[in-house]
Motif scaffolding. Structure first.
Motif, PDB file in Angstrom:
ATOM      1  N   LEU A 185       0.844  -1.190   0.000  1.00  0.00           N
ATOM      2  CA  LEU A 185       0.000   0.000   0.000  1.00  0.00           C
ATOM      3  C   LEU A 185       0.880   1.242   0.000  1.00  0.00           C
ATOM      4  O   LEU A 185       1.677   1.442   0.913  1.00  0.00           O
ATOM      5  N   TRP A 186       0.748   2.057  -1.006  1.00  0.00           N
ATOM      6  CA  TRP A 186       1.499   3.294  -1.105  1.00  0.00           C
ATOM      7  C   TRP A 186       0.543   4.466  -0.947  1.00  0.00           C
ATOM      8  O   TRP A 186      -0.570   4.444  -1.445  1.00  0.00           O
ATOM      9  N   GLY A 187       0.992   5.492  -0.248  1.00  0.00           N
ATOM     10  CA  GLY A 187       0.213   6.711  -0.148  1.00  0.00           C
ATOM     11  C   GLY A 187       0.310   7.525  -1.426  1.00  0.00           C
ATOM     12  O   GLY A 187       1.158   7.280  -2.281  1.00  0.00           O
ATOM     13  N   PRO A 188      -0.550   8.562  -1.547  1.00  0.00           N
ATOM     14  CA  PRO A 188      -0.534   9.394  -2.751  1.00  0.00           C
ATOM     15  C   PRO A 188       0.804  10.051  -3.015  1.00  0.00           C
ATOM     16  O   PRO A 188       1.185  10.270  -4.157  1.00  0.00           O
ATOM     17  N   CYS A 189       1.538  10.394  -1.942  1.00  0.00           N
ATOM     18  CA  CYS A 189       2.810  11.061  -2.192  1.00  0.00           C
ATOM     19  C   CYS A 189       3.864  10.107  -2.730  1.00  0.00           C
ATOM     20  O   CYS A 189       4.744  10.519  -3.471  1.00  0.00           O
ATOM     21  N   GLU A 190       3.785   8.815  -2.377  1.00  0.00           N
ATOM     22  CA  GLU A 190       4.696   7.860  -3.005  1.00  0.00           C
ATOM     23  C   GLU A 190       4.349   7.681  -4.481  1.00  0.00           C
ATOM     24  O   GLU A 190       5.209   7.594  -5.337  1.00  0.00           O
ATOM     25  N   CYS A 191       3.050   7.662  -4.737  1.00  0.00           N
ATOM     26  CA  CYS A 191       2.617   7.470  -6.123  1.00  0.00           C
ATOM     27  C   CYS A 191       3.072   8.616  -7.009  1.00  0.00           C
ATOM     28  O   CYS A 191       3.233   8.455  -8.209  1.00  0.00           O
ATOM     29  N   ALA A 192       3.262   9.801  -6.399  1.00  0.00           N
ATOM     30  CA  ALA A 192       3.754  10.930  -7.177  1.00  0.00           C
ATOM     31  C   ALA A 192       5.150  10.682  -7.709  1.00  0.00           C
ATOM     32  O   ALA A 192       5.590  11.322  -8.646  1.00  0.00           O
ATOM     33  N   ARG A 193       5.902   9.726  -7.099  1.00  0.00           N
ATOM     34  CA  ARG A 193       7.258   9.405  -7.530  1.00  0.00           C
ATOM     35  C   ARG A 193       7.366   8.008  -8.124  1.00  0.00           C
ATOM     36  O   ARG A 193       8.440   7.434  -8.158  1.00  0.00           O
ATOM     37  N   VAL A 220      13.232   8.679   1.984  1.00  0.00           N
ATOM     38  CA  VAL A 220      11.927   8.101   2.281  1.00  0.00           C
ATOM     39  C   VAL A 220      11.717   8.101   3.788  1.00  0.00           C
ATOM     40  O   VAL A 220      12.507   7.532   4.540  1.00  0.00           O
ATOM     41  N   VAL A 221      10.662   8.752   4.251  1.00  0.00           N
ATOM     42  CA  VAL A 221      10.378   8.876   5.676  1.00  0.00           C
ATOM     43  C   VAL A 221       9.539   7.687   6.121  1.00  0.00           C
ATOM     44  O   VAL A 221       8.429   7.481   5.627  1.00  0.00           O
ATOM     45  N   ARG A 222      10.067   6.901   7.040  1.00  0.00           N
ATOM     46  CA  ARG A 222       9.346   5.725   7.512  1.00  0.00           C
ATOM     47  C   ARG A 222       8.912   5.860   8.972  1.00  0.00           C
ATOM     48  O   ARG A 222       8.328   4.939   9.532  1.00  0.00           O
ATOM     49  N   ALA A 223       9.189   7.012   9.570  1.00  0.00           N
ATOM     50  CA  ALA A 223       8.713   7.308  10.926  1.00  0.00           C
ATOM     51  C   ALA A 223       8.475   8.811  11.022  1.00  0.00           C
ATOM     52  O   ALA A 223       9.168   9.602  10.371  1.00  0.00           O
ATOM     53  N   ASP A 272      12.711  16.945  -0.694  1.00  0.00           N
ATOM     54  CA  ASP A 272      12.988  15.652  -1.315  1.00  0.00           C
ATOM     55  C   ASP A 272      12.709  14.482  -0.375  1.00  0.00           C
ATOM     56  O   ASP A 272      13.207  13.382  -0.574  1.00  0.00           O
ATOM     57  N   TRP A 273      11.920  14.754   0.676  1.00  0.00           N
ATOM     58  CA  TRP A 273      11.489  13.678   1.563  1.00  0.00           C
ATOM     59  C   TRP A 273      10.135  13.163   1.094  1.00  0.00           C
ATOM     60  O   TRP A 273       9.273  13.942   0.679  1.00  0.00           O
ATOM     61  N   TRP A 274       9.944  11.868   1.237  1.00  0.00           N
ATOM     62  CA  TRP A 274       8.692  11.258   0.793  1.00  0.00           C
ATOM     63  C   TRP A 274       8.202  10.275   1.843  1.00  0.00           C
ATOM     64  O   TRP A 274       8.945   9.453   2.338  1.00  0.00           O
ATOM     65  N   TRP A 275       6.935  10.415   2.182  1.00  0.00           N
ATOM     66  CA  TRP A 275       6.331   9.627   3.241  1.00  0.00           C
ATOM     67  C   TRP A 275       5.959   8.246   2.700  1.00  0.00           C
ATOM     68  O   TRP A 275       5.394   8.128   1.620  1.00  0.00           O
ATOM     69  N   ASP A 276       6.212   7.187   3.465  1.00  0.00           N
ATOM     70  CA  ASP A 276       5.851   5.863   2.971  1.00  0.00           C
ATOM     71  C   ASP A 276       4.346   5.607   3.079  1.00  0.00           C
ATOM     72  O   ASP A 276       3.784   4.873   2.294  1.00  0.00           O
ATOM     73  N   THR A 277       3.678   6.189   4.058  1.00  0.00           N
ATOM     74  CA  THR A 277       2.206   6.145   4.127  1.00  0.00           C
ATOM     75  C   THR A 277       1.750   7.452   4.738  1.00  0.00           C
ATOM     76  O   THR A 277       2.520   8.182   5.355  1.00  0.00           O
ATOM     77  N   LEU A 278       0.473   7.743   4.609  1.00  0.00           N
ATOM     78  CA  LEU A 278      -0.052   8.986   5.167  1.00  0.00           C
ATOM     79  C   LEU A 278      -0.241   8.917   6.673  1.00  0.00           C
ATOM     80  O   LEU A 278      -0.756   9.842   7.290  1.00  0.00           O
ATOM     81  N   GLY A 316       1.912  17.203   1.609  1.00  0.00           N
ATOM     82  CA  GLY A 316       1.646  18.349   2.469  1.00  0.00           C
ATOM     83  C   GLY A 316       0.496  18.159   3.437  1.00  0.00           C
ATOM     84  O   GLY A 316       0.452  18.804   4.485  1.00  0.00           O
ATOM     85  N   ARG A 317      -0.414  17.237   3.132  1.00  0.00           N
ATOM     86  CA  ARG A 317      -1.550  17.042   4.033  1.00  0.00           C
ATOM     87  C   ARG A 317      -1.128  16.471   5.376  1.00  0.00           C
ATOM     88  O   ARG A 317      -1.893  16.519   6.341  1.00  0.00           O
ATOM     89  N   THR A 318       0.080  15.945   5.479  1.00  0.00           N
ATOM     90  CA  THR A 318       0.607  15.498   6.765  1.00  0.00           C
ATOM     91  C   THR A 318       1.895  16.235   7.123  1.00  0.00           C
ATOM     92  O   THR A 318       2.777  15.692   7.771  1.00  0.00           O
TER      93      THR A 318
END
Length: 399
Positions: free
Chosen positions: A8-16, A39-42, A76-82, A108-110
């Motif tokens: 499961l990928w969040g929308p921001c991962e899908c952007a990349r 990639v931000v995992r925490a 250039d940070w990307w969240w792994d899930t919302l 940005g929503r998080t």
């Protein structure tokens, strides 16, 4: 072999990421483009302080100096899930800006912007006041002045007792702290010709973190992007035309406001255009703007029990299919408390409308829903009169 399950990928991962599907029912390749990104995992907090440096590391021990440096750090940070958040936390102090804090991150929503502290106080009375319409200096008595400085802002709500208590509500600059007498002096932009006095009791939240803009907007979420949360911060403008504290004027952008947000001194405080959305929970105080909040062109603003005071054109302004919901609000000391026109909607039921030149105005097919209002000390309460259609087809319903 067809791939039957994917992470499961969040929308921001899908952007990349780019997914390549071949005909025949199976996914045979996934190509990603994570070139040099973090990639931000925490969840993580970055720190900003007036004692910091933009060459620092953004930690509590080595904070950045500016919000823009912290924002740029996460570009250039990307969240792994919302479920993950990035918080940019500012210590007490005033943070000047001369260009807007643009937000264009897909996650940005998080992304949260917050002050470190607020201080809850209780007001017991008005000691004295001086000044005139739109420029009052009011000395108020508190239970404590600990932690208060003249760089802070006071959010005053839930006023009662004394004379004209609602006139004290709003977001006010603190101009003096009298520790010996346990008093502070506030600068109020209330537009009535008289000021509050006597045993006025109220809730006071001191906001010691402020962003002060010169010739620019405050926060601008770009098209389709978000300001995930703003809390415990006062946004202070210099009245420059066309500059807004929260500028959600790009298509489908959105902003969420949390606790203890103050807005003061802007051309427009909260502005939503072109499908933009602004939402807020208590307490948001908007004072001393030309227009406190504005929704136009199929946008919406929904605030829970805000205080909007001392605005020279209108407290709340909805036009051109805009929509505003401010039920339970206090609208005091504005030229027009609330205004709807050009097929716009404005909901303000259970609100206190006090000391405005005009309490509420509807025209050009504008519609205001205003049941259970408390109306007092307005030059004109409602225009048109409640439950009648005006000559310009405006309507204010109080049923």
């Amino acid at each position: 072999e067809a791939i039957t399950s994917l992470p499961l990928w969040g929308p921001c991962e899908c952007a990349r990421a780019a997914f390549f599907l071949f005909e025949g029912g199976g996914m045979v390749a996934i190509q990603t483009r994570y070139h040099g990104m973090h990639v931000v995992r925490a969840s993580k907090t970055l720190y900003v302080a007036t004692s910091g440096s933009d060459t620092g590391r953004g930690t509590a021990a080595d904070p950045y100096l500016t919000f823009t440096r912290a924002r740029d750090e996460v570009a250039d940070w990307w969240w792994d899930t919302l479920s993950k958040t990035i918080t940019i936390q500012a210590a007490n102090g005033s943070f000047p800006i001369s260009s807007a804090i643009d937000l264009s991150h897909p996650c940005g929503r998080t992304m949260y912007f917050t002050g470190e502290n607020t201080y809850a106080k209780t007001m017991s009375s008005v000691q004295s006041s001086s000044g005139s319409t739109g420029n009052w200096s009011v000395i108020i008595n508190l239970n404590s002045v600990a932690d208060i400085t003249t760089a802070d802002y006071a959010l005053i709500t839930a006023a009662s007792g004394g004379t004209l208590p609602k006139y004290i509500e709003g977001c006010h600059a603190i101009t003096n702290v009298d520790g010996g007498n346990v008093r502070i002096t506030i600068a109020s932009k209330h537009r009535a010709a008289t000021s509050p006095s006597g045993a006025v009791a109220a809730a006071v939240v001191i906001v010691p973190t402020n962003i002060t803009a010169t010739g620019c907007a405050g926060f601008i979420p770009r098209g389709g992007m978000s300001l995930g949360l703003l809390s415990k911060i006062a946004l202070v403008g210099d009245g420059t035309a066309g500059k807004f504290a929260i500028d959600v004027s790009y298509a489908n952008a959105r902003a969420i406001l949390g606790e203890s947000v103050g807005i003061s001194g802007w051309n427009q405080g909260l502005a939503a255009y072109d499908g933009g959305v602004i939402q807020a929970t208590p307490v948001v105080c908007v004072s001393g703007c030309a227009i406190g909040i504005a929704s136009l062109k199929s946008s919406s603003i929904s605030l829970t029990s805000p205080v909007i005071s001392g605005c020279s054109t209108a407290g709340a302004y909805s036009a051109n299919h805009g929509s505003i919901a401010i039920n339970g609000s206090t609208l005091t000391g504005n030229a027009i408390g609330s205004q709807a026109l050009n097929k716009a909607f404005l909901g303000m039921s259970s609100s206190n409308v006090n000391g405005n030149t005009t309490g509420a105005s509807a025209s050009e097919f504008g519609y205001i829903k205003a049941a259970s209002l408390t109306l007092a000390n307005n030059g004109t309460d409602l225009n048109p009169v409640a439950n009648t259609v005006s000559s310009t087809y405006g309507y204010i319903s109080t049923t």
